[in-house]
Scaffold this motif. Structure first.
Motif, PDB file in Angstrom:
ATOM      1  N   GLN A  58       0.843  -1.153  -0.196  1.00 53.12           N
ATOM      2  CA  GLN A  58      -0.256   0.431  -0.061  1.00 53.12           C
ATOM      3  C   GLN A  58       0.992   1.152  -0.208  1.00 53.12           C
ATOM      4  O   GLN A  58       1.797   0.951   0.126  1.00 53.12           O
ATOM      5  CB  GLN A  58      -1.339   0.037   1.338  1.00 53.12           C
ATOM      6  CG  GLN A  58      -2.247  -1.217   1.635  1.00 53.12           C
ATOM      7  CD  GLN A  58      -2.990  -1.192  -0.047  1.00 53.12           C
ATOM      8  OE1 GLN A  58      -2.893  -0.211  -0.127  1.00 53.12           O
ATOM      9  NE2 GLN A  58      -3.650  -2.760  -0.193  1.00 53.12           N
ATOM     10  N   PRO A  97     -11.035   6.066  -6.245  1.00 52.34           N
ATOM     11  CA  PRO A  97     -10.653   5.412  -7.408  1.00 52.34           C
ATOM     12  C   PRO A  97     -10.407   6.033  -8.684  1.00 52.34           C
ATOM     13  O   PRO A  97     -11.397   7.008  -8.659  1.00 52.34           O
ATOM     14  CB  PRO A  97     -11.515   3.815  -7.534  1.00 52.34           C
ATOM     15  CG  PRO A  97     -12.007   3.451  -6.298  1.00 52.34           C
ATOM     16  CD  PRO A  97     -11.705   5.891  -5.393  1.00 52.34           C
ATOM     17  N   CYS A  98      -9.659   5.928  -9.212  1.00 52.08           N
ATOM     18  CA  CYS A  98      -9.243   6.293 -11.119  1.00 52.08           C
ATOM     19  C   CYS A  98      -9.544   5.212 -12.298  1.00 52.08           C
ATOM     20  O   CYS A  98     -10.603   6.403 -13.268  1.00 52.08           O
ATOM     21  CB  CYS A  98      -8.387   7.806 -10.707  1.00 52.08           C
ATOM     22  SG  CYS A  98      -7.639   8.022 -12.434  1.00 52.08           S
ATOM     23  N   ALA A 144      -9.114   1.456 -13.774  1.00 50.02           N
ATOM     24  CA  ALA A 144      -8.509  -0.015 -13.083  1.00 50.02           C
ATOM     25  C   ALA A 144      -8.411  -0.729 -14.916  1.00 50.02           C
ATOM     26  O   ALA A 144      -8.781  -0.100 -15.798  1.00 50.02           O
ATOM     27  CB  ALA A 144      -9.501  -0.710 -12.769  1.00 50.02           C
ATOM     28  N   LYS A 145      -7.175  -1.528 -15.144  1.00 56.95           N
ATOM     29  CA  LYS A 145      -6.509  -2.161 -16.053  1.00 56.95           C
ATOM     30  C   LYS A 145      -5.508  -4.152 -15.688  1.00 56.95           C
ATOM     31  O   LYS A 145      -4.992  -3.444 -15.373  1.00 56.95           O
ATOM     32  CB  LYS A 145      -5.639  -1.284 -16.779  1.00 56.95           C
ATOM     33  CG  LYS A 145      -5.356  -1.413 -18.211  1.00 56.95           C
ATOM     34  CD  LYS A 145      -4.355  -1.191 -19.172  1.00 56.95           C
ATOM     35  CE  LYS A 145      -4.032  -1.354 -20.170  1.00 56.95           C
ATOM     36  NZ  LYS A 145      -2.844  -0.582 -21.436  1.00 56.95           N
ATOM     37  N   LEU A 205      -3.634  -3.894 -12.128  1.00 59.25           N
ATOM     38  CA  LEU A 205      -3.733  -2.070 -11.596  1.00 59.25           C
ATOM     39  C   LEU A 205      -5.012  -1.325 -11.745  1.00 59.25           C
ATOM     40  O   LEU A 205      -5.207  -1.557 -12.121  1.00 59.25           O
ATOM     41  CB  LEU A 205      -2.636  -1.902 -13.014  1.00 59.25           C
ATOM     42  CG  LEU A 205      -2.026  -0.350 -13.067  1.00 59.25           C
ATOM     43  CD1 LEU A 205      -1.542  -0.071 -11.821  1.00 59.25           C
ATOM     44  CD2 LEU A 205      -2.694   0.227 -14.331  1.00 59.25           C
ATOM     45  N   ARG A 206      -4.695  -1.394 -10.663  1.00 55.90           N
ATOM     46  CA  ARG A 206      -5.529   0.075  -9.927  1.00 55.90           C
ATOM     47  C   ARG A 206      -4.873   1.535  -9.501  1.00 55.90           C
ATOM     48  O   ARG A 206      -3.616   1.898  -8.414  1.00 55.90           O
ATOM     49  CB  ARG A 206      -5.968  -0.756  -8.119  1.00 55.90           C
ATOM     50  CG  ARG A 206      -7.083  -1.487  -8.473  1.00 55.90           C
ATOM     51  CD  ARG A 206      -7.931  -1.470  -9.399  1.00 55.90           C
ATOM     52  NE  ARG A 206      -9.005  -2.573  -9.456  1.00 55.90           N
ATOM     53  CZ  ARG A 206      -8.838  -3.906 -10.333  1.00 55.90           C
ATOM     54  NH1 ARG A 206      -7.718  -3.546 -11.043  1.00 55.90           N
ATOM     55  NH2 ARG A 206      -9.084  -5.183 -10.420  1.00 55.90           N
ATOM     56  N   VAL A 245      -5.864   5.396  -8.332  1.00 59.53           N
ATOM     57  CA  VAL A 245      -5.877   6.216  -7.667  1.00 59.53           C
ATOM     58  C   VAL A 245      -5.998   7.323  -7.900  1.00 59.53           C
ATOM     59  O   VAL A 245      -4.542   7.881  -8.052  1.00 59.53           O
ATOM     60  CB  VAL A 245      -6.366   5.724  -6.153  1.00 59.53           C
ATOM     61  CG1 VAL A 245      -6.681   4.721  -5.856  1.00 59.53           C
ATOM     62  CG2 VAL A 245      -4.570   5.938  -5.201  1.00 59.53           C
ATOM     63  N   ALA A 295      -0.354   4.651  -8.110  1.00 59.53           N
ATOM     64  CA  ALA A 295      -1.144   3.008  -8.343  1.00 59.53           C
ATOM     65  C   ALA A 295      -0.582   2.823  -6.646  1.00 59.53           C
ATOM     66  O   ALA A 295      -0.209   3.467  -6.341  1.00 59.53           O
ATOM     67  CB  ALA A 295       0.362   1.994  -9.433  1.00 59.53           C
ATOM     68  N   ASP A 296      -2.029   1.878  -6.557  1.00 60.54           N
ATOM     69  CA  ASP A 296      -2.174   1.918  -5.345  1.00 60.54           C
ATOM     70  C   ASP A 296      -3.131   0.329  -4.922  1.00 60.54           C
ATOM     71  O   ASP A 296      -4.759   0.374  -5.707  1.00 60.54           O
ATOM     72  CB  ASP A 296      -2.638   2.747  -4.499  1.00 60.54           C
ATOM     73  CG  ASP A 296      -2.182   2.509  -2.629  1.00 60.54           C
ATOM     74  OD1 ASP A 296      -1.513   1.665  -2.561  1.00 60.54           O
ATOM     75  OD2 ASP A 296      -3.199   2.716  -1.919  1.00 60.54           O
ATOM     76  N   GLU A 322       1.717  -1.676 -15.157  1.00 56.06           N
ATOM     77  CA  GLU A 322       1.956  -2.041 -13.921  1.00 56.06           C
ATOM     78  C   GLU A 322       3.274  -1.321 -13.118  1.00 56.06           C
ATOM     79  O   GLU A 322       3.211  -0.605 -12.219  1.00 56.06           O
ATOM     80  CB  GLU A 322       1.758  -3.481 -13.658  1.00 56.06           C
ATOM     81  CG  GLU A 322       0.846  -3.826 -12.935  1.00 56.06           C
ATOM     82  CD  GLU A 322       0.787  -5.298 -13.037  1.00 56.06           C
ATOM     83  OE1 GLU A 322       0.783  -5.768 -11.782  1.00 56.06           O
ATOM     84  OE2 GLU A 322       1.191  -6.235 -13.549  1.00 56.06           O
TER      85      GLU A 322
END
Length: 317
Positions: free
Chosen positions: A8, A21-22, A24-25, A28-29, A31, A41-42, A208
Motif C-alpha cells: 500500500q 479510485p480513478c 482500473a486495468k 493495476l489500480r 487512485v 498506482a495503489d 503496472e
C-alpha cells in the motif's frame, strides 16, 4: 509476471492517505489523491518497489536487438540531447536509470571531451552492456549510493520517476549532489496527453511498471520543495501507438512488441524518402506541445536553495 504481496502507498506527492479510485486495468489500480489530485498506482507489487523486477528484465527487453538498435541510433535521443546541451554545455553528468547507457553514449559522441559521464541503474545486464560501450557505471540503489562528496553539473531522470515508489526522495537526493548552479532534467509521461485522453485505460503506457501518472501541476508540486523550474515543455508524439492501441482495445503489449515498434519508428526517422511526412509529424508534435497535449513532460530544474524562495513558473523550452 509480477507476484508477491502488494504494498500500500501514500500519495507520492503530498503523502496523504486519502484517495479515490480513478482507473482500473487488469491487476493495476490507479487512485487520485483527494488533496493534491496526483494519480498513482495503489497497491503495487513489491518487485517494482525494490527494483528487482528491472534487474530481471535486463536481458529480455533492455538488451533485445530491437531495443538496442533503437537506443543507439543517432536519432533516438535527439530531443533530449538538444535540450540537455542547451542548458548544460559541459561538466559532470549523472544519468539515473541509465539502462544500457545509450543517452550518455550519444552525449559523448556529439560533444567529445565536453562531459564526464556516469550512469546508475538497478539492472545488472543493462549496465554490463553500458560498460561494454565505454560508459562508466555505478550499480544498485541510487538513494543509497555514496558519491564520496562528488558534485555533478547535471543529473538526468529520463523516463524514471514514473517507475519509482518514492519519486520525492529521488529528487531530494539529486538536489543534494548537484552543483549550486547545476541542472536536473526530468522526463515523464503526460497524464493529460492527447493519447491518454483518447485511449484512457487502453493506452499501453497505463501499465503496472508505471507507478506514478503526472500532470504538469502534480509534477510541479513534487519538485517545489527542492527545485525551481527553469524550463518546461510538452514533447513527443507517436500517432502509431494511438492507432495500434485503439485497435487492440487495451490488450497488453509485450516487451518484444515494444522493442519492435521502437526499431521500426527509428528506421522511419532515418528514411530520407519520408522527409515530408516527418515535417508534418513535427508540426503536429509542436502544435500538441504548445497546448500541453504531447506524450511527455520535460522539465529543466535548478536547486531551489540557490535561487531564493520563490518557486518560478519557468518558460517553455
Amino acid at each position: 509476471m509480477l507476484s508477491g504481496n502488494p504494498i500500500q502507498r501514500a500519495c507520492p506527492v503530498c503523502a496523504a492517505r486519502d484517495a479515490a479510485p480513478c482507473l482500473a486495468k487488469g491487476a493495476l489500480r490507479l487512485v487520485r489523491c483527494r488533496r493534491c489530485f496526483m494519480v498513482y498506482a495503489d497497491p503495487v507489487p513489491p518487485e517494482l518497489v525494490s527494483g528487482a523486477y528491472y534487474d530481471g528484465l535486463g536481458e529480455s527487453y533492455y538488451l533485445s536487438p530491437g531495443k538496442l538498435e533503437s537506443d543507439y541510433s543517432p536519432v533516438r535521443f535527439e530531443r533530449e540531447l538538444r535540450w540537455f546541451r542547451r542548458h548544460c554545455a559541459g561538466g559532470r553528468v549523472l544519468d539515473v536509470g541509465c539502462s544500457s547507457g545509450a543517452f550518455l553514449f550519444q552525449l559523448q559522441a556529439r560533444s567529445p571531451g565536453a562531459y564526464d559521464v556516469l550512469g546508475t541503474d538497478v539492472s545488472g545486464p543493462a549496465l554490463d552492456y553500458a560498460e561494454s560501450r565505454g560508459i562508466p557505471v555505478r550499480r544498485g540503489d541510487f538513494l543509497a549510493m555514496d558519491f564520496g562528496g562528488a558534485r555533478f553539473d547535471a543529473v538526468t531522470f529520463w523516463a524514471v520517476l514514473e517507475h519509482v515508489a518514492e519519486p520525492r526522495r529521488f529528487l531530494e537526493r539529486a538536489a543534494s549532489i548537484l552543483e549550486p548552479d547545476g541542472r536536473c532534467f526530468v522526463l515523464v509521461p503526460n497524464f493529460r496527453s492527447l493519447a491518454m485522453r483518447l485511449l484512457g485505460a487502453r493506452y499501453r503506457y497505463v501499465y503496472e511498471q508505471h507507478l506514478n501518472y503526472f500532470t504538469r501541476a502534480t509534477l510541479l508540486r513534487l519538485l517545489q520543495p527542492r527545485f525551481r523550474l527553469v524550463a518546461a515543455h510538452s514533447t513527443h508524439f507517436n500517432p502509431i501507438v494511438i492507432w495500434q492501441d485503439w485497435r487492440r482495445g487495451g490488450r497488453p503489449v509485450s516487451n518484444p512488441q515494444r522493442a519492435e515498434l521502437l526499431r521500426r519508428t527509428t528506421a522511419w526517422k532515418q528514411n530520407r524518402l519520408l522527409t515530408p511526412v516527418r515535417w508534418l509529424y513535427r508540426l503536429a508534435e509542436s502544435a500538441l506541445g504548445a497546448v500541453g497535449l504531447a506524450d511527455n513532460l520535460l522539465f529543466v530544474l535548478r536547486p531551489r536553495s540557490q535561487v531564493g524562495d520563490e518557486f518560478g513558473a519557468g518558460r517553455p523550452v
